[in-house]
Enzyme design. Sequence first.
Site, PDB file in Angstrom:
ATOM      1  N   HIS A   1      -3.729  11.618   0.315  1.00 13.22           N
ATOM      2  CA  HIS A   1      -4.299  12.742  -0.421  1.00 13.22           C
ATOM      3  C   HIS A   1      -4.671  12.240  -1.813  1.00 13.22           C
ATOM      4  O   HIS A   1      -4.063  11.307  -2.339  1.00 13.22           O
ATOM      5  CB  HIS A   1      -3.235  13.847  -0.512  1.00 13.22           C
TER       6      HIS A   1
ATOM      7  N   LYS B   1       4.445  24.930   1.003  1.00 12.63           N
ATOM      8  CA  LYS B   1       4.143  24.519   2.379  1.00 12.63           C
ATOM      9  C   LYS B   1       5.326  24.729   3.330  1.00 12.63           C
ATOM     10  O   LYS B   1       5.187  24.550   4.542  1.00 12.63           O
ATOM     11  CB  LYS B   1       3.703  23.047   2.406  1.00 12.63           C
TER      12      LYS B   1
ATOM     13  N   CYS C   1      -9.215  16.919   0.459  1.00  9.99           N
ATOM     14  CA  CYS C   1      -8.723  16.068  -0.638  1.00  9.99           C
ATOM     15  C   CYS C   1      -8.332  14.690  -0.117  1.00  9.99           C
ATOM     16  O   CYS C   1      -7.332  14.109  -0.556  1.00  9.99           O
ATOM     17  CB  CYS C   1      -7.555  16.718  -1.369  1.00  9.99           C
TER      18      CYS C   1
ATOM     19  N   GLN D   1       3.342  17.115   3.688  1.00 14.13           N
ATOM     20  CA  GLN D   1       2.984  17.565   5.029  1.00 14.13           C
ATOM     21  C   GLN D   1       4.114  17.362   6.039  1.00 14.13           C
ATOM     22  O   GLN D   1       4.049  17.892   7.152  1.00 14.13           O
ATOM     23  CB  GLN D   1       1.732  16.822   5.508  1.00 14.13           C
TER      24      GLN D   1
ATOM     25  N   ASP E   1       5.268  10.631  -0.054  1.00 13.16           N
ATOM     26  CA  ASP E   1       4.693  11.964  -0.209  1.00 13.16           C
ATOM     27  C   ASP E   1       5.032  12.756   1.048  1.00 13.16           C
ATOM     28  O   ASP E   1       4.456  12.530   2.116  1.00 13.16           O
ATOM     29  CB  ASP E   1       3.174  11.833  -0.396  1.00 13.16           C
TER      30      ASP E   1
END
Length: 405
Positions: free
Chosen positions: A122, A225, A363, A202, A199
């Site tokens: 991202h 999220k 993104c 997700q 990261d």
Amino acid sequence: MKFDITKIRKDFPILNQQVNGKPLVYFDNAATSQKPKKVIDAEVKYYSEINANIHRGVHHLSQVATDAYEEARIKIQKHINAKNSFEVLFTSGTTFGINLVANGFAQILKPGDEIIVSHLEHHSNIVPWQFACQRSGAVLKVIPMLGDGSLNIDAYQQLLSEKTQVVAVNHISNALGVINPVKFIIEKAHQVGAAVLIDGAQATPHLKPDVQELDCEFYVFSGHKICGPTGTGVLYGKEEWLNKIPPYQGGGEMIKEVTFEKTTYACLPHKFEAGTPNIAGGIVLGVAIDYLNEIGFDNIAAYEQELLQYATKQLSELENIQFYGTVKEKASVISFNFKGLHPYDVGAIIDKLGIAVRTGHHCAQPIMNYFDIPGTIRASFAFYNTKEEIDLMIEALKKAQMMLQ
């Protein structure tokens, strides 16, 4: 807990509405999740009953709010299996957490040092590291991707050297749903003495990360999220590294002593939490994590994989469809296009039929450049979605094809 989709859907008020006269089908969960009533009620409860600033007051409400905020930090510590609660920092989201770490490294890296990111990142895990390189003279290296959306791990191992100081990769690709072999990536980075940031924006909706088992130096994710409020997030950092990097912001709470000649910093986690935080957000994020754990992440993962397999099969039967990210190990995200049709046009038409998907580059422009496309249609499924909703999307896509061809 028995997984009861009918009961779960009743927890989400927003799902019981129509868009353009059609039932809402919300398949944009990779962008943000919907919120259960428990989370919504907890936000109202905070402002109705215990609203006060924390850590600084001796009065009753301040102590109650402080206790609730720090209890939420401990919930998150246990959820991700951090060694210490002070290794859990509250942030405004994944982007802030990455910027905090990258800013710290920008002040300790030397010219010629190397930072490795991947082609699947991202933008928020690319641009902060570019800033760090510009400020420090470090060099950015990129793990290339393969045609199925996976990372070229052989190339990654070739990139590693004694110059590598940081490796920053996502756990799961937001654009493709590809699950990266982060444990292996971390182990290889450690062999050359590099620190690793994962990261997890997700990943955390689909699994419980175990930061001690992963052995990463940093793990970041967003609250919105995982059924929590927007403007919330978490940065986990190993104690030694949080002590090593300088603070990102200055202000109240992050100081031990201030004079005009010199300032000394507070101990962890306060060193990185300047100013009045999103108190309600932190507390309610703890409620969201409790809610997901009540359902059970094993249950969530199994059900979402059912949805993924069903949707993949149904979509595969449509004419002229092209999938992106075709690896076996995937989260419940499908990225696709129809040959000759622009993803935006398809998305705009099915929106009129009540279907919410994401279209564009998500993104992640380097991924789209690799495939030489302007973007994709991304359908991302959560544990409160159903196969019946997938059927509605399929019918809407058929209508869009008829109208656009």
